[in-house]
Design an enzyme around this catalytic site. Structure first.
Site, short mmCIF file in Angstrom:
data_model
loop_
_atom_site.label_atom_id
_atom_site.label_comp_id
_atom_site.label_asym_id
_atom_site.label_seq_id
_atom_site.Cartn_x
_atom_site.Cartn_y
_atom_site.Cartn_z
N THR A 27 85.55 -18.89 -13.74
CA THR A 27 84.31 -19.55 -14.17
C THR A 27 84.64 -20.94 -14.70
OG1 THR A 27 84.54 -18.53 -16.35
CG2 THR A 27 83.11 -17.42 -14.77
N SER B 32 57.10 -13.67 -8.80
CA SER B 32 56.90 -12.23 -8.66
C SER B 32 55.44 -11.87 -8.42
CB SER B 32 57.40 -11.51 -9.91
OG SER B 32 58.76 -11.79 -10.09
N TYR C 151 66.62 -21.93 -6.08
CA TYR C 151 65.85 -21.88 -4.83
C TYR C 151 64.74 -22.93 -4.81
CZ TYR C 151 63.23 -19.02 -8.07
OH TYR C 151 62.59 -18.57 -9.20
N LYS D 218 65.56 -10.89 -21.51
CA LYS D 218 66.44 -10.00 -20.73
C LYS D 218 67.39 -9.22 -21.64
CE LYS D 218 66.42 -12.55 -16.38
NZ LYS D 218 67.25 -13.17 -15.34
N GLY E 11 74.08 -15.67 -17.93
CA GLY E 11 73.79 -14.35 -17.37
C GLY E 11 73.96 -14.32 -15.86
N ASN F 137 66.50 -6.91 -16.14
CA ASN F 137 65.40 -7.69 -15.56
C ASN F 137 64.38 -6.82 -14.82
OD1 ASN F 137 66.85 -7.17 -13.27
ND2 ASN F 137 67.13 -9.29 -12.67
P1 NAP Z 1 71.40 -20.40 -18.25
O1 NAP Z 1 71.82 -19.26 -19.10
O2 NAP Z 1 70.32 -21.32 -18.74
O3 NAP Z 1 72.67 -21.33 -17.93
C1 NAP Z 1 73.82 -20.85 -17.31
C2 NAP Z 1 75.02 -21.68 -17.67
O4 NAP Z 1 74.91 -22.97 -17.08
C3 NAP Z 1 75.17 -21.97 -19.15
O5 NAP Z 1 75.75 -20.86 -19.78
C4 NAP Z 1 76.03 -23.22 -19.15
O6 NAP Z 1 77.43 -22.87 -19.10
C5 NAP Z 1 75.65 -23.91 -17.85
N1 NAP Z 1 74.76 -25.03 -18.08
C6 NAP Z 1 73.55 -25.03 -18.70
N2 NAP Z 1 73.04 -26.27 -18.76
C7 NAP Z 1 73.97 -27.08 -18.16
C8 NAP Z 1 74.04 -28.49 -17.92
N3 NAP Z 1 73.05 -29.32 -18.30
N4 NAP Z 1 75.14 -28.97 -17.30
C9 NAP Z 1 76.15 -28.15 -16.91
N5 NAP Z 1 76.13 -26.81 -17.13
C10 NAP Z 1 75.06 -26.29 -17.73
O7 NAP Z 1 70.95 -19.90 -16.82
P2 NAP Z 1 71.11 -18.47 -16.09
O8 NAP Z 1 70.01 -17.58 -16.52
O9 NAP Z 1 72.51 -17.98 -16.19
O10 NAP Z 1 70.75 -18.93 -14.59
C11 NAP Z 1 71.50 -19.95 -13.95
C12 NAP Z 1 70.78 -20.42 -12.70
O11 NAP Z 1 70.69 -19.36 -11.75
C13 NAP Z 1 69.34 -20.88 -12.94
O12 NAP Z 1 69.09 -22.02 -12.16
C14 NAP Z 1 68.49 -19.74 -12.44
O13 NAP Z 1 67.22 -20.15 -11.98
C15 NAP Z 1 69.36 -19.25 -11.28
N6 NAP Z 1 69.11 -17.84 -10.95
C16 NAP Z 1 68.68 -17.56 -9.70
C17 NAP Z 1 68.47 -16.24 -9.33
C18 NAP Z 1 67.99 -15.93 -7.93
O14 NAP Z 1 67.53 -14.80 -7.71
N7 NAP Z 1 68.12 -16.85 -7.01
C19 NAP Z 1 68.68 -15.21 -10.26
C20 NAP Z 1 69.15 -15.53 -11.54
C21 NAP Z 1 69.36 -16.87 -11.88
P3 NAP Z 1 78.50 -23.69 -20.00
O15 NAP Z 1 77.84 -23.95 -21.31
O16 NAP Z 1 79.66 -22.76 -20.11
O17 NAP Z 1 78.80 -24.94 -19.24
#
Ligand code: NAP
Length: 255
Positions: A159, A17, A217, A65, A141, A86
């Site tokens: 999911t 950002s 990304y 968040k 999230g 956010n």
């Molecule tokens: P998070 O809360 O850390 O994890 C999301 C889910 O992934 C967890 O609830 C878990 O679900 C699963 N998970 C976590 N570690 C894992 C592992 N080692 N193996 C398999 N599943 C796993 O992350 P988040 O904030 O939701 O974000 C998820 C991803 O989206 C991140 O990489 C983030 O950088 C990306 N993102 C990108 C954008 C963008 O603008 N491009 C925006 C937001 C987020 P279970 O426990 O149910 O398996």
């Protein structure tokens, strides 16, 4: 006096950002600065808003968040429904201020879908025998934000979780992955520096009519996307969603 914008989070080592907005301000001749506020407790938010009278808007990142919500005066419908904020708009009147919370994850993702699905529009409308549906890997999230965006355009989804949080588990996928044309990685698996990891899905069952979307990304092509592309599937990474979110934040602050 220039306007100030910023990012609050903990352990912010680098920030997309600050680079994005400072570059935008320079390029577009906008008299504003953007800085990171690395805080160890979200209650510092109010102190920051009071100490920087030119601060007009904030991005919010991990781990605040959700924790930030009690400090805000109102929430947008998306923030309310996802229970996560956010983006904050700061509205000042004299010495007092109001803080409005928004969530751009869902619209940021949703805005990328028309281009991605354009070649599938006919299919989307006429798929009576095999409806277009999505699998979201992860239950955090980002997964909720993606689910909200898909619901808005009537794409059904399930999911997938390692535990009991999701509709399905990874071991269910071999028998049904061919029924889900859009597969979205909403887990951090494969993100830098763990670029050798990929979600545990049966890649050998992917076909050219699958679309595999990674919210990550960095790297721009994760192992998930590489394995999907090797099977002929279409792929997309999270960069456009990220850029959409930055511009959505700017629109919110300028409203
Ligand atoms: P998070 O809360 O850390 O994890 C999301 C889910 O992934 C967890 O609830 C878990 O679900 C699963 N998970 C976590 N570690 C894992 C592992 N080692 N193996 C398999 N599943 C796993 O992350 P988040 O904030 O939701 O974000 C998820 C991803 O989206 C991140 O990489 C983030 O950088 C990306 N993102 C990108 C954008 C963008 O603008 N491009 C925006 C937001 C987020 P279970 O426990 O149910 O398996």
């Amino acid at each position: 006096m220039v306007d100030l914008y910023g990012l609050i989070g903990r352990g912010i080592t680098h920030s997309f950002s600050s680079e994005y907005f400072n570059d935008k301000f320079r390029r577009e001749g906008i008299a504003a600065d953007y800085r990171n506020f690395d805080i160890d407790d979200i209650s510092r938010l109010i102190h920051i808003v009071k100490s920087y009278p030119r601060l007009s808007g904030l991005n919010v990142t991990s781990p605040y968040k959700r924790e930030v919500i009690p400090f805000l005066d109102s929430l947008s419908p998306e923030a309310e429904s996802l229970n996560a904020v956010n983006v904050i708009r700061i509205h000042r009147t004299g010495d007092s201020f109001k803080l409005y919370g928004f969530n751009t994850d869902s619209p940021g993702f949703g805005m990328t879908l028309p281009a991605l699905l354009s070649k599938d529009v006919t299919n989307l409308q006429s798929k009576k025998t095999r409806p277009f549906q999505a699998l979201i890997l992860g239950t955090g999230g980002a997964a909720s934000a993606v689910g909200l965006a898909l619901t808005k355009i009537s794409i059904p989804y399930k999911t997938v979780s390692r535990g009991k949080n999701g509709d399905l588990r990874y071991c269910d996928l071999p028998s049904l992955i061919s029924d889900y044309r859009l597969i979205i990685n909403a887990t951090p698996v494969g993100m830098y520096p763990h670029t050798e990891e990929a979600p545990d899905i049966p890649y050998d069952l992917l076909r050219p009519d699958h679309i595999c979307y990674d919210l990550i990304y960095n790297p721009s092509q994760t192992l998930f996307l590489k394995k999907a592309a090797a099977m002929g599937a279409a792929t997309a990474n999270g960069l456009q969603m990220l850029l959409n979110q930055a511009e959505l934040a700017w629109q919110i602050w300028k409203e």
